[in-house]
Design a protein around this motif. Structure first.
Motif, short mmCIF file in Angstrom:
data_model
loop_
_atom_site.label_atom_id
_atom_site.label_comp_id
_atom_site.label_asym_id
_atom_site.label_seq_id
_atom_site.Cartn_x
_atom_site.Cartn_y
_atom_site.Cartn_z
N ASN A 119 23.06 -3.25 -60.35
CA ASN A 119 21.79 -2.94 -61.02
C ASN A 119 20.68 -2.94 -59.97
OD1 ASN A 119 19.73 -2.57 -62.81
ND2 ASN A 119 20.03 -4.48 -63.92
N PRO A 120 20.06 -1.79 -59.71
CA PRO A 120 18.98 -1.76 -58.72
C PRO A 120 17.79 -2.61 -59.19
CG PRO A 120 19.47 0.47 -59.53
CD PRO A 120 20.28 -0.49 -60.32
N ASP A 121 17.04 -3.11 -58.24
CA ASP A 121 15.91 -3.98 -58.58
C ASP A 121 14.67 -3.15 -58.85
OD1 ASP A 121 14.15 -6.04 -58.95
OD2 ASP A 121 14.14 -6.69 -56.87
N TYR A 122 14.53 -2.68 -60.09
CA TYR A 122 13.34 -1.93 -60.50
C TYR A 122 12.32 -2.84 -61.18
CZ TYR A 122 16.29 2.28 -60.01
OH TYR A 122 17.10 3.27 -59.55
N TYR A 123 12.64 -4.12 -61.31
CA TYR A 123 11.81 -5.01 -62.11
C TYR A 123 10.37 -5.09 -61.61
CZ TYR A 123 16.42 -6.38 -63.72
OH TYR A 123 17.69 -6.34 -64.21
N GLU A 124 10.18 -5.28 -60.31
CA GLU A 124 8.81 -5.41 -59.78
C GLU A 124 8.01 -4.13 -60.01
OE1 GLU A 124 8.42 -7.01 -55.84
OE2 GLU A 124 10.03 -8.45 -56.19
N HIS A 125 8.64 -2.99 -59.79
CA HIS A 125 7.96 -1.71 -60.03
C HIS A 125 7.60 -1.58 -61.51
CE1 HIS A 125 7.09 2.60 -59.92
NE2 HIS A 125 7.82 2.68 -61.02
N ASP A 126 8.54 -1.86 -62.38
CA ASP A 126 8.30 -1.70 -63.82
C ASP A 126 7.21 -2.64 -64.32
OD1 ASP A 126 10.21 0.26 -63.90
OD2 ASP A 126 11.76 -0.98 -64.83
N ILE A 127 7.19 -3.86 -63.84
CA ILE A 127 6.15 -4.82 -64.24
C ILE A 127 4.79 -4.36 -63.73
CG2 ILE A 127 5.29 -7.18 -63.86
CD1 ILE A 127 8.28 -8.05 -64.00
N VAL A 167 3.85 -1.24 -63.03
CA VAL A 167 3.46 -0.06 -63.82
C VAL A 167 2.93 -0.50 -65.18
CG1 VAL A 167 4.38 1.98 -65.05
CG2 VAL A 167 4.94 1.60 -62.63
N HIS A 168 3.57 -1.48 -65.78
CA HIS A 168 3.11 -2.00 -67.08
C HIS A 168 1.69 -2.58 -66.95
CE1 HIS A 168 3.27 -3.89 -71.00
NE2 HIS A 168 3.05 -5.07 -70.45
N LYS A 169 1.44 -3.36 -65.90
CA LYS A 169 0.11 -3.96 -65.70
C LYS A 169 -0.95 -2.90 -65.44
CE LYS A 169 1.58 -8.49 -64.04
NZ LYS A 169 1.60 -9.40 -62.88
N VAL A 170 -0.65 -1.91 -64.60
CA VAL A 170 -1.62 -0.85 -64.33
C VAL A 170 -1.89 -0.05 -65.61
CG1 VAL A 170 -2.10 1.26 -63.01
CG2 VAL A 170 -1.03 -0.70 -61.88
N THR A 171 -0.85 0.20 -66.39
CA THR A 171 -1.02 0.93 -67.66
C THR A 171 -1.90 0.14 -68.63
OG1 THR A 171 1.14 1.99 -67.34
CG2 THR A 171 0.20 2.06 -69.55
N LEU A 172 -1.72 -1.18 -68.68
CA LEU A 172 -2.58 -2.01 -69.52
C LEU A 172 -4.03 -1.91 -69.05
CD1 LEU A 172 -0.38 -5.20 -70.02
CD2 LEU A 172 -1.05 -3.54 -71.79
#
Length: 157
Positions: A135-143, A145-150
């Motif tokens: 499983n690639p580590d996309y967690y930091e990117h996804d979190i 992106v979520h914060k910037v979107t908020l």
């Protein structure tokens, strides 16, 4: 902004390399939508030496998904961002000065025909679930992106 802007933030965040320092958000109803609904939104995100303007709307006549990058030496328009109609994706490049491979002025660059990126993403997910690949580590990117979107949505982080 949250539902539609997240896809744009997913493109923009890696280019900007880090969190924006501030967001200026305008939310209003698109024409014909109920008062108080936030279906037409603009957000200006500030980074150290650049700004990004995100615009989302529930109602658009055409070409609603575009990416424009403007700088001191030129600009690039990618419109639409992606297409899956068998026609090539093109971008318009406008240069203030000659650069290697391109003269000053306007150029249309053929990026070729895109394949469906979702097919590769679903194949990757299946391979992860079946244990064929880690499983690639996309967690930091996804979190992020979520914060910037908020932020772009005017919501608390």
């Amino acid at each position: 902004m949250y539902n539609l802007g997240c896809h744009l933030v997913d493109f923009i965040y890696p280019m900007m390399k880090g969190m924006p320092t501030r967001a200026h958000v305008v939310k209003m109803p698109a024409p014909g939508d109920p008062a108080g609904s936030a279906t037409h939104c603009v957000s200006v995100l500030e980074w150290g030496n650049a700004t990004v303007m995100l615009r989302t709307t529930r109602k658009a006549a055409c070409c609603s998904r575009l990416l424009r990058i403007q700088g001191t030496k030129g600009a690039v328009d990618l419109r639409p961002i992606e297409r899956f109609d068998g026609k090539p994706t093109t971008l318009e490049l406008r240069l203030a000065h000659d650069v290697p491979g391109y003269k000053k002025g306007k150029h249309v660059v053929d990026c070729g025909i895109q394949k469906d990126r979702y097919a590769d993403q679903l194949k990757e997910l299946a391979d992860i679930v079946r244990g064929r690949i880690p499983n690639p580590d996309y967690y930091e990117h996804d979190i992020a992106v979520h914060k910037v979107t908020l932020m772009a949505s005017g919501a608390p982080i």
